[in-house]
Design an enzyme around this catalytic site. Structure first.
Site, PDB file in Angstrom:
ATOM      1  N   ARG A  19       0.835  -1.207   0.000  1.00  0.00           N
ATOM      2  CA  ARG A  19       0.000   0.000   0.000  1.00  0.00           C
ATOM      3  C   ARG A  19       0.866   1.251   0.000  1.00  0.00           C
ATOM      4  O   ARG A  19       1.881   1.305   0.684  1.00  0.00           O
ATOM      5  CB  ARG A  19      -0.914   0.014   1.228  1.00  0.00           C
ATOM      6  CG  ARG A  19      -2.194   0.804   0.995  1.00  0.00           C
ATOM      7  CD  ARG A  19      -3.113   0.753   2.187  1.00  0.00           C
ATOM      8  NE  ARG A  19      -3.631  -0.574   2.491  1.00  0.00           N
ATOM      9  CZ  ARG A  19      -4.403  -0.843   3.524  1.00  0.00           C
ATOM     10  NH1 ARG A  19      -4.750   0.111   4.356  1.00  0.00           N
ATOM     11  NH2 ARG A  19      -4.843  -2.060   3.739  1.00  0.00           N
ATOM     12  N   SER A 107      -8.310   0.221   0.850  1.00  0.00           N
ATOM     13  CA  SER A 107      -9.080  -0.052   2.065  1.00  0.00           C
ATOM     14  C   SER A 107      -9.711   1.231   2.619  1.00  0.00           C
ATOM     15  O   SER A 107     -10.508   1.851   1.952  1.00  0.00           O
ATOM     16  CB  SER A 107      -8.209  -0.751   3.105  1.00  0.00           C
ATOM     17  OG  SER A 107      -8.964  -1.125   4.213  1.00  0.00           O
ATOM     18  N   HIS A 108      -9.309   1.631   3.829  1.00  0.00           N
ATOM     19  CA  HIS A 108      -9.907   2.814   4.458  1.00  0.00           C
ATOM     20  C   HIS A 108      -8.929   3.990   4.473  1.00  0.00           C
ATOM     21  O   HIS A 108      -9.164   4.978   5.156  1.00  0.00           O
ATOM     22  CB  HIS A 108     -10.338   2.478   5.891  1.00  0.00           C
ATOM     23  CG  HIS A 108      -9.184   2.039   6.736  1.00  0.00           C
ATOM     24  ND1 HIS A 108      -8.672   0.763   6.672  1.00  0.00           N
ATOM     25  CD2 HIS A 108      -8.415   2.711   7.625  1.00  0.00           C
ATOM     26  CE1 HIS A 108      -7.643   0.675   7.500  1.00  0.00           C
ATOM     27  NE2 HIS A 108      -7.472   1.834   8.090  1.00  0.00           N
ATOM     28  N   LYS A 117      -4.229  -6.386  -1.942  1.00  0.00           N
ATOM     29  CA  LYS A 117      -4.366  -7.470  -0.956  1.00  0.00           C
ATOM     30  C   LYS A 117      -4.336  -8.771  -1.741  1.00  0.00           C
ATOM     31  O   LYS A 117      -4.978  -8.875  -2.796  1.00  0.00           O
ATOM     32  CB  LYS A 117      -5.703  -7.352  -0.215  1.00  0.00           C
ATOM     33  CG  LYS A 117      -5.779  -6.174   0.745  1.00  0.00           C
ATOM     34  CD  LYS A 117      -7.124  -6.112   1.465  1.00  0.00           C
ATOM     35  CE  LYS A 117      -7.180  -4.898   2.385  1.00  0.00           C
ATOM     36  NZ  LYS A 117      -8.504  -4.710   2.991  1.00  0.00           N
ATOM     37  N   ASP A 244     -16.302  -0.244   5.617  1.00  0.00           N
ATOM     38  CA  ASP A 244     -15.137   0.563   5.261  1.00  0.00           C
ATOM     39  C   ASP A 244     -15.029   0.631   3.736  1.00  0.00           C
ATOM     40  O   ASP A 244     -15.913   0.157   3.019  1.00  0.00           O
ATOM     41  CB  ASP A 244     -13.863   0.029   5.933  1.00  0.00           C
ATOM     42  CG  ASP A 244     -13.308  -1.226   5.292  1.00  0.00           C
ATOM     43  OD1 ASP A 244     -14.084  -1.970   4.654  1.00  0.00           O
ATOM     44  OD2 ASP A 244     -12.092  -1.478   5.415  1.00  0.00           O
ATOM     45  N   ASP A 246     -13.515  -0.860   1.359  1.00  0.00           N
ATOM     46  CA  ASP A 246     -13.604  -2.053   0.499  1.00  0.00           C
ATOM     47  C   ASP A 246     -14.476  -3.146   1.115  1.00  0.00           C
ATOM     48  O   ASP A 246     -14.467  -4.293   0.681  1.00  0.00           O
ATOM     49  CB  ASP A 246     -12.215  -2.588   0.142  1.00  0.00           C
ATOM     50  CG  ASP A 246     -11.429  -3.107   1.340  1.00  0.00           C
ATOM     51  OD1 ASP A 246     -11.691  -2.647   2.475  1.00  0.00           O
ATOM     52  OD2 ASP A 246     -10.550  -3.965   1.161  1.00  0.00           O
ATOM     53  N   ASP A 248     -14.558  -4.934   3.855  1.00  0.00           N
ATOM     54  CA  ASP A 248     -14.169  -6.134   4.608  1.00  0.00           C
ATOM     55  C   ASP A 248     -14.225  -5.860   6.115  1.00  0.00           C
ATOM     56  O   ASP A 248     -13.970  -6.739   6.923  1.00  0.00           O
ATOM     57  CB  ASP A 248     -12.799  -6.688   4.185  1.00  0.00           C
ATOM     58  CG  ASP A 248     -11.651  -5.719   4.386  1.00  0.00           C
ATOM     59  OD1 ASP A 248     -11.875  -4.590   4.857  1.00  0.00           O
ATOM     60  OD2 ASP A 248     -10.501  -6.099   4.048  1.00  0.00           O
ATOM     61  N   ARG A 249     -14.594  -4.611   6.501  1.00  0.00           N
ATOM     62  CA  ARG A 249     -14.760  -4.280   7.920  1.00  0.00           C
ATOM     63  C   ARG A 249     -16.130  -3.655   8.130  1.00  0.00           C
ATOM     64  O   ARG A 249     -16.624  -2.942   7.279  1.00  0.00           O
ATOM     65  CB  ARG A 249     -13.663  -3.309   8.385  1.00  0.00           C
ATOM     66  CG  ARG A 249     -12.277  -3.922   8.272  1.00  0.00           C
ATOM     67  CD  ARG A 249     -11.233  -3.113   9.001  1.00  0.00           C
ATOM     68  NE  ARG A 249     -11.165  -1.758   8.513  1.00  0.00           N
ATOM     69  CZ  ARG A 249     -11.127  -0.682   9.295  1.00  0.00           C
ATOM     70  NH1 ARG A 249     -11.165  -0.799  10.609  1.00  0.00           N
ATOM     71  NH2 ARG A 249     -11.051   0.519   8.778  1.00  0.00           N
ATOM     72  N   HIS A 331     -12.980  -6.274  11.502  1.00  0.00           N
ATOM     73  CA  HIS A 331     -12.886  -7.472  10.663  1.00  0.00           C
ATOM     74  C   HIS A 331     -13.621  -8.588  11.407  1.00  0.00           C
ATOM     75  O   HIS A 331     -13.284  -8.904  12.552  1.00  0.00           O
ATOM     76  CB  HIS A 331     -11.416  -7.913  10.492  1.00  0.00           C
ATOM     77  CG  HIS A 331     -10.594  -7.029   9.623  1.00  0.00           C
ATOM     78  ND1 HIS A 331     -10.622  -7.090   8.255  1.00  0.00           N
ATOM     79  CD2 HIS A 331      -9.693  -6.070   9.928  1.00  0.00           C
ATOM     80  CE1 HIS A 331      -9.777  -6.208   7.749  1.00  0.00           C
ATOM     81  NE2 HIS A 331      -9.203  -5.564   8.743  1.00  0.00           N
TER      82      HIS A 331
END
Length: 471
Positions: A19, A107-108, A117, A244, A246, A248-249, A331
């Site tokens: 990232r 992501s966030h 990822k 978030d 993407d 995943d959270r 998560h």
């Protein structure tokens, strides 16, 4: 063709992913190099097929074709699933029998960030494996260029939605729910799922926008949930759900506008899962409240405290056969009926099912939990070369003093008042601390114990101002 060699900015190869800041530390040619190196790893392991998805960031459509080109150069078949939530890429990998998967996502992080990822086979790809990508690129250690590679586009929205909804197990109760996918890549799937679910559903910030115009897409930060809380109040909704960037959270607020932290949400989910998995192991990270571990035991489960980090938790779940795990960061991992990866839309559907069968509201469930006082996660700068050393120094001093310490990930010190935690971040030059007590005076004593140890290692005390009195 000239030999392949590439060097990455050293800051982008992180513990759980790659990232960086687009145009500064992360370039489109990095995406090609990741495809070329990761593709070589897949090919050498006998794999032939990799799934690729990307999030809603402005830079993602530029990075994804470069990544695909790198994978194709290794002779791989690339399944391109387009703009999706990260868990949909994980699902696509299972659904299409892929040998690996790469998600282009920041992501966030702020809008100018992006990253990757990865999943190799059915396992997370992290730690030393990510550093190996850097070595391979620098040394040109890749498979010879192949012209056999191919790519084709596949839409997994309908199969994913159908599979998620298969596990909805609600009762007669019709719920009113507000959803906030935060203008992230979970927008489309949120609309698809809510159109098919019983009850009344309201979606805010439901259009993908990589500038994130309404709020930052990180549901663990209270101010990012203010809009959701206001909407829940306006609609008189039973609860609200946020994702978030993407998806995943997950973040959750109850009908009274109270935030349920990751560990509180896990209590609600664990009680339900343990009915069909009596004695099952439920895993949470070291930042979670003692209330969670006590409640899991009370519900007949085996609580297991483990290291923070979604890749580490997934690996531990596979090892222990755990049906459910979660982190404070939101998560949530279901292996009960699902695949064991972190998936916010799926977790939302399971929560919805629980609440549609329940006689109490989510707010009542939260209020019935033992009340403790805690600090939020405290993060403070510490040089990269010092962060793990400081934790070891603290550990040694505490051991010499006879303190009761859990050393799963950093140091978690237990006293009659409660506990305090100090650990080094795996991804940044910071130390992370948290304290939890049953009384205000106890919390002050725990903070003092933490400050004493930091001072002894030559560090300034963390800023306790503006913290929320916890949950």
């Amino acid at each position: 063709m000239t030999a392949f060699h590439h060097s990455f900015n050293p800051t982008v190869l992180r513990e759980y992913d790659i990232r960086g800041i687009v145009g500064t530390t992360l370039q489109p040619e990095d995406a090609f190099a990741i495809g070329r190196c990761f593709g070589s790893i897949v090919t050498r392991a006998g794999g032939t097929k990799v799934a690729v998805g990307y999030d809603g960031r402005l830079s993602s459509p530029d990075l994804e074709p470069q990544l695909v080109a790198g994978l194709r150069a290794c002779g791989l078949e690339v399944i391109r699933i387009g703009l999706v939530a990260t868990p949909m890429l994980y699902f696509a990998s299972y659904h299409h029998g892929a040998d690996g998967a790469v998600m282009v996502t920041g992501s966030h992080n702020p809008p100018d960030y992006n990253g990757f990822k990865m999943m190799l086979g059915k396992k997370p790809f992290f730690g030393a494996q990510i550093q190996e990508i850097g070595r391979m690129a620098a040394e040109g250690d890749v498979v010879p260029v192949s012209l056999e590679g191919s790519d084709h586009k596949v839409d997994v929205t309908e199969p994913y939605a159908a599979r998620v909804l298969q596990d909805y197990d609600g009762g007669e109760r019709r719920l009113k729910v507000v959803w906030d996918p935060g203008n992230g890549s979970g927008c489309e799937i949120t609309k698809v799922l809510t159109a098919k679910l019983p009850g009344e559903h309201f979606v805010i910030n439901g259009d993908v926008d990589g500038t994130f115009p309404n709020h930052h897409p990180d549901p663990t930060v209270a101010k990012n949930l203010e809009q959701l809380i206001a909407e829940v109040a306006k609609e008189g909704a039973d609860f609200g759900i946020a994702f978030d960037g993407d998806a995943d959270r997950i973040g959750v607020v109850d009908g009274e506008g109270n935030i349920l932290f990751g560990d509180q949400l896990l209590v609600v989910l664990a009680r339900d899962v343990l009915k069909s998995h009596p004695g099952g192991t439920v895993i949470a990270d070291v930042k979670a409240s003692q209330v969670l571990f006590d409640e899991i035991a009370k519900a007949g489960g085996q609580p297991l405290m483990w290291k923070t980090g979604h890749s580490l938790i997934k690996a531990k779940m596979a090892e222990t056969g755990s049906p459910l795990a979660g982190e404070m960061s939101g998560h949530i991992f279901f292996a009960d009926k699902w695949y064991g990866f972190d998936d916010a839309p799926y977790s939302a559907i399971r929560l919805l099912g629980i609440l549609a069968r329940a006689t109490e509201t989510l707010g009542q469930m939260r209020a019935a939990l033992p009340q403790v006082l805690n600090t939020p996660e405290l993060r403070f700068d510490c040089p990269e070369e010092r962060k793990f050393v400081v934790v070891d120094e603290v550990k040694a001093r505490l051991a010499a003093s006879g303190a009761k310490v859990q050393a799963v990930d950093g140091v978690r010190v237990l006293t009659e008042d409660g506990w305090w935690l100090l650990r080094a971040s795996n991804t940044q030059a910071v130390l992370v601390a948290r304290c939890e007590a049953s009384s205000a005076a106890g919390l002050d004593r725990l903070k003092a114990g933490l400050v004493e140890q930091l001072t002894a290692s030559g560090l300034a005390a963390p800023d306790f101002s503006g913290e929320n009195a916890g949950h």
